[in-house]
Enzyme design. Structure first.
Site, PDB file in Angstrom:
ATOM      1  N   GLU A  27      -4.906  17.214  -9.347  1.00  0.00           N
ATOM      2  CA  GLU A  27      -5.751  17.711 -10.412  1.00  0.00           C
ATOM      3  C   GLU A  27      -7.155  17.878 -10.449  1.00  0.00           C
ATOM      4  O   GLU A  27      -7.962  17.394 -11.216  1.00  0.00           O
ATOM      5  CB  GLU A  27      -5.339  16.768 -11.640  1.00  0.00           C
ATOM      6  CG  GLU A  27      -5.431  17.353 -13.031  1.00  0.00           C
ATOM      7  CD  GLU A  27      -4.836  16.293 -14.138  1.00  0.00           C
ATOM      8  OE1 GLU A  27      -5.639  15.867 -14.782  1.00  0.00           O
ATOM      9  OE2 GLU A  27      -3.676  16.147 -14.112  1.00  0.00           O
TER      10      GLU A  27
ATOM     11  N   GLU B 136       7.615  19.337 -23.973  1.00  0.00           N
ATOM     12  CA  GLU B 136       7.041  19.544 -22.552  1.00  0.00           C
ATOM     13  C   GLU B 136       7.372  21.019 -22.053  1.00  0.00           C
ATOM     14  O   GLU B 136       6.764  21.538 -21.539  1.00  0.00           O
ATOM     15  CB  GLU B 136       7.586  18.556 -21.621  1.00  0.00           C
ATOM     16  CG  GLU B 136       6.384  17.008 -21.945  1.00  0.00           C
ATOM     17  CD  GLU B 136       5.019  17.498 -21.609  1.00  0.00           C
ATOM     18  OE1 GLU B 136       4.785  18.247 -20.913  1.00  0.00           O
ATOM     19  OE2 GLU B 136       4.341  16.368 -22.015  1.00  0.00           O
TER      20      GLU B 136
ATOM     21  N   HIS C  76      -2.655  12.136 -26.823  1.00  0.00           N
ATOM     22  CA  HIS C  76      -2.988  10.537 -26.250  1.00  0.00           C
ATOM     23  C   HIS C  76      -3.762   9.889 -27.668  1.00  0.00           C
ATOM     24  O   HIS C  76      -3.502   8.640 -27.585  1.00  0.00           O
ATOM     25  CB  HIS C  76      -3.719  10.633 -24.865  1.00  0.00           C
ATOM     26  CG  HIS C  76      -2.810  10.984 -23.903  1.00  0.00           C
ATOM     27  ND1 HIS C  76      -3.303  11.411 -22.544  1.00  0.00           N
ATOM     28  CD2 HIS C  76      -1.474  11.108 -24.064  1.00  0.00           C
ATOM     29  CE1 HIS C  76      -2.405  11.409 -21.764  1.00  0.00           C
ATOM     30  NE2 HIS C  76      -1.242  11.505 -22.575  1.00  0.00           N
TER      31      HIS C  76
ATOM     32  N   LYS D 278       6.371  23.616 -12.722  1.00  0.00           N
ATOM     33  CA  LYS D 278       5.327  22.856 -12.568  1.00  0.00           C
ATOM     34  C   LYS D 278       5.227  22.270 -11.147  1.00  0.00           C
ATOM     35  O   LYS D 278       4.029  21.912 -10.659  1.00  0.00           O
ATOM     36  CB  LYS D 278       5.596  21.372 -13.537  1.00  0.00           C
ATOM     37  CG  LYS D 278       4.936  20.063 -13.082  1.00  0.00           C
ATOM     38  CD  LYS D 278       5.289  19.051 -13.884  1.00  0.00           C
ATOM     39  CE  LYS D 278       4.311  17.926 -13.888  1.00  0.00           C
ATOM     40  NZ  LYS D 278       4.500  16.525 -14.417  1.00  0.00           N
TER      41      LYS D 278
ATOM     42  N   ARG E 169      -4.166  22.109 -12.101  1.00  0.00           N
ATOM     43  CA  ARG E 169      -3.108  20.938 -12.727  1.00  0.00           C
ATOM     44  C   ARG E 169      -3.539  20.729 -13.851  1.00  0.00           C
ATOM     45  O   ARG E 169      -2.679  20.028 -15.017  1.00  0.00           O
ATOM     46  CB  ARG E 169      -2.802  20.038 -11.482  1.00  0.00           C
ATOM     47  CG  ARG E 169      -1.492  19.060 -12.001  1.00  0.00           C
ATOM     48  CD  ARG E 169      -1.192  17.984 -11.178  1.00  0.00           C
ATOM     49  NE  ARG E 169      -0.154  17.202 -11.583  1.00  0.00           N
ATOM     50  CZ  ARG E 169       0.470  16.376 -10.960  1.00  0.00           C
ATOM     51  NH1 ARG E 169       0.075  16.123  -9.572  1.00  0.00           N
ATOM     52  NH2 ARG E 169       1.565  15.486 -11.573  1.00  0.00           N
TER      53      ARG E 169
ATOM     54  N   HIS F 254      -2.672  17.198 -24.466  1.00  0.00           N
ATOM     55  CA  HIS F 254      -2.853  15.972 -24.365  1.00  0.00           C
ATOM     56  C   HIS F 254      -3.793  15.189 -24.713  1.00  0.00           C
ATOM     57  O   HIS F 254      -3.660  13.925 -25.130  1.00  0.00           O
ATOM     58  CB  HIS F 254      -2.548  15.663 -22.795  1.00  0.00           C
ATOM     59  CG  HIS F 254      -1.135  15.866 -22.341  1.00  0.00           C
ATOM     60  ND1 HIS F 254      -0.265  17.273 -22.379  1.00  0.00           N
ATOM     61  CD2 HIS F 254      -0.255  15.027 -21.302  1.00  0.00           C
ATOM     62  CE1 HIS F 254       0.909  16.997 -22.021  1.00  0.00           C
ATOM     63  NE2 HIS F 254       1.220  15.714 -21.467  1.00  0.00           N
TER      64      HIS F 254
ATOM     65  N   ASN G 209      -2.198  19.769 -19.128  1.00  0.00           N
ATOM     66  CA  ASN G 209      -2.399  18.721 -19.979  1.00  0.00           C
ATOM     67  C   ASN G 209      -2.862  19.460 -21.454  1.00  0.00           C
ATOM     68  O   ASN G 209      -3.520  18.815 -22.323  1.00  0.00           O
ATOM     69  CB  ASN G 209      -3.752  17.978 -19.707  1.00  0.00           C
ATOM     70  CG  ASN G 209      -3.440  16.966 -18.393  1.00  0.00           C
ATOM     71  OD1 ASN G 209      -2.577  16.116 -18.498  1.00  0.00           O
ATOM     72  ND2 ASN G 209      -4.168  17.172 -17.491  1.00  0.00           N
TER      73      ASN G 209
ATOM     74  N   HIS H 246       5.844  10.368 -27.098  1.00  0.00           N
ATOM     75  CA  HIS H 246       4.852  10.969 -26.336  1.00  0.00           C
ATOM     76  C   HIS H 246       4.936  12.481 -26.494  1.00  0.00           C
ATOM     77  O   HIS H 246       4.147  13.016 -26.615  1.00  0.00           O
ATOM     78  CB  HIS H 246       4.962  10.906 -24.652  1.00  0.00           C
ATOM     79  CG  HIS H 246       4.203  11.643 -24.123  1.00  0.00           C
ATOM     80  ND1 HIS H 246       2.778  11.626 -24.004  1.00  0.00           N
ATOM     81  CD2 HIS H 246       4.371  12.521 -22.929  1.00  0.00           C
ATOM     82  CE1 HIS H 246       2.251  12.320 -23.179  1.00  0.00           C
ATOM     83  NE2 HIS H 246       3.256  13.119 -22.558  1.00  0.00           N
TER      84      HIS H 246
ATOM     85  N   ARG I 200       0.685  -1.172   0.005  1.00  0.00           N
ATOM     86  CA  ARG I 200       0.087   0.189   0.034  1.00  0.00           C
ATOM     87  C   ARG I 200       0.773   1.201   0.092  1.00  0.00           C
ATOM     88  O   ARG I 200       0.358   2.449   0.426  1.00  0.00           O
ATOM     89  CB  ARG I 200      -1.129   0.022   1.339  1.00  0.00           C
ATOM     90  CG  ARG I 200      -2.141  -1.134   1.045  1.00  0.00           C
ATOM     91  CD  ARG I 200      -3.103  -1.042   2.201  1.00  0.00           C
ATOM     92  NE  ARG I 200      -4.022  -1.951   1.984  1.00  0.00           N
ATOM     93  CZ  ARG I 200      -4.093  -3.086   2.721  1.00  0.00           C
ATOM     94  NH1 ARG I 200      -2.864  -3.479   3.566  1.00  0.00           N
ATOM     95  NH2 ARG I 200      -4.909  -4.119   2.427  1.00  0.00           N
TER      96      ARG I 200
ATOM     97  N   LYS J  64       2.393  11.526 -10.907  1.00  0.00           N
ATOM     98  CA  LYS J  64       1.324  10.794 -11.725  1.00  0.00           C
ATOM     99  C   LYS J  64       2.174   9.572 -12.011  1.00  0.00           C
ATOM    100  O   LYS J  64       3.173   9.534 -12.661  1.00  0.00           O
ATOM    101  CB  LYS J  64       1.179  11.459 -13.061  1.00  0.00           C
ATOM    102  CG  LYS J  64      -0.084  12.802 -12.471  1.00  0.00           C
ATOM    103  CD  LYS J  64      -0.676  13.045 -13.955  1.00  0.00           C
ATOM    104  CE  LYS J  64      -1.640  14.156 -13.766  1.00  0.00           C
ATOM    105  NZ  LYS J  64      -2.163  14.651 -15.071  1.00  0.00           N
TER     106      LYS J  64
END
Length: 365
Positions: A239, A187, A254, A229, A243, A250, A247, A267, A123, A145
């Site tokens: 997010e 980026e 994606h 960032k 935040r 993105h 993206n 990417h 965990r 992330k």
């Protein structure tokens, strides 16, 4: 060549705050990064491209500890549950306790899987990011992330799990192929386009030096992007609002990556094309001026990034893939668009007809 000094940027998250250290020679500075290891068990996750270059540097700093390494195949297509399962089995074989650590030695794929594995084992255990690609240094290694891909889409499964520390050794960029280096610059451009127009102007002025990998220019670019960032993550870790602006491009990107089965575009290349599509959609909706789109296109082109949808991709399929994006709500497209350079915003209820028209216009051109 005079190497720049090491810069340290803190991601301020209270008791879970951590440093991002950027500079030359960090992997060989064992005392610096070993201090972040709290237990005696360590699993080093890397890939078959990076490990032959840098695993020995890390191994020398692990003397006296109980450690092992797991080397995976390189590439986005290998960011899978099966490989996370291999990592969990490796931790079990190591006898890893709750004070164990995982070291992510590689790019964003390794970092995301290592973080997800760390979030799952007992965990949650520590992990340390040692990014070896520009893309990972300026983006995926910072912010917590983690996750894996599914055939249905990218990063659909994951968790927020912050690293204990990030050590970005810019010496590792010497061996980075040109295409991957340029993908990382996407980026950097994205951070400026979202909320820092003076930084965008600086990138325009220094595009040639960045393309040539000038070390001082590169360190400043990495530090400025990470600092931006880190501030966003500190204000909105999971997010819920600001935040999401990170993206920009993105949702389009994606979809492009997925349509290409994670082999057509890197990417960062998907992000570059996606940013331009988001700018074109913003322009179509009357939110931004065509001059801003042109400015973005010019910088992306100047640093050698793609600006067009790859041939053969179907706009309808791309739209269908965009519907699976995590930012969407109640069947409605929710995209990051902008009102011009440095002024990105979240826009809900975007018309699918406008998105499809933007995709069709881009494929036609």
């Amino acid at each position: 060549m005079n190497l720049p000094d090491i810069q340290t940027i803190t991601v301020a998250l209270g008791e879970r705050s951590y440093p991002v250290e950027i500079g030359a020679g960090l992997l060989a500075d064992h005392a610096r990064w070993r201090a972040a290891l709290r237990g005696r068990h360590v699993l080093v996750m890397s890939n078959t491209t990076v490990a032959p270059l840098y695993l020995d540097h890390v191994a020398k700093g692990l003397e006296g500890l109980s450690w092992s390494s797991l080397l995976l195949e390189d590439g986005e297509a290998h960011k899978t549950f099966a490989n996370v399962g291999l990592a969990l089995d490796a931790l079990a074989k190591l006898g890893a306790t709750r004070d164990a650590s995982i070291i992510a030695l590689g790019g964003g794929v390794i970092g995301d899987m290592a973080g997800f594995t760390a979030a799952c084992w007992m965990r949650g255990i520590d992990f340390i990011q040692m990014p070896t690609t520009l893309l990972a240094m300026v983006d995926s290694s910072v912010g917590g992330k983690t996750g894996v891909n599914l055939p249905a889409g990218k990063n659909l499964v994951g968790a927020f799990h912050q690293p204990r520390a990030v050590f970005a050794d810019i010496d590792t960029l010497i061996t980075l192929p040109d295409r991957e280096y340029r993908a990382g610059l996407a980026e950097v451009v994205k951070g400026a386009a979202i909320g820092d127009e003076p930084f965008f102007h600086w990138l325009e002025h220094n595009a040639d030096l960045l393309a040539a990998r000038d070390s001082n220019t590169l360190l400043e670019a990495i530090a400025r992007k990470v600092r931006y960032k880190a501030g966003v993550v500190a204000r909105d870790e999971t997010e819920q609002g600001e935040r999401a602006l990170l993206n920009l491009g993105h949702t389009f990107g994606h979809a492009l990556e997925t349509a290409g089965h994670y082999t057509t575009l890197l990417h960062g290349e998907g992000v570059a094309v996606g940013m331009l599509l988001a700018a074109q959609l913003s322009e179509r909706l009357g939110m931004s001026d065509p001059a801003d789109t042109t400015r973005l296109h010019s910088l992306l082109h100047a640093i050698g990034l793609p600006t067009a949808i790859p041939p053969g991709m179907d706009p309808q399929q791309l739209l269908a893939l965009m519907r699976l994006d995590k930012k969407n709500t109640a069947g409605s497209l929710r995209l990051i668009l902008w009102r011009g350079m440095g002024r990105a915003e979240i826009v809900a209820g975007v018309s699918e007809a406008d998105v499809l028209a933007t995709l069709r216009a881009a494929t036609a051109s």
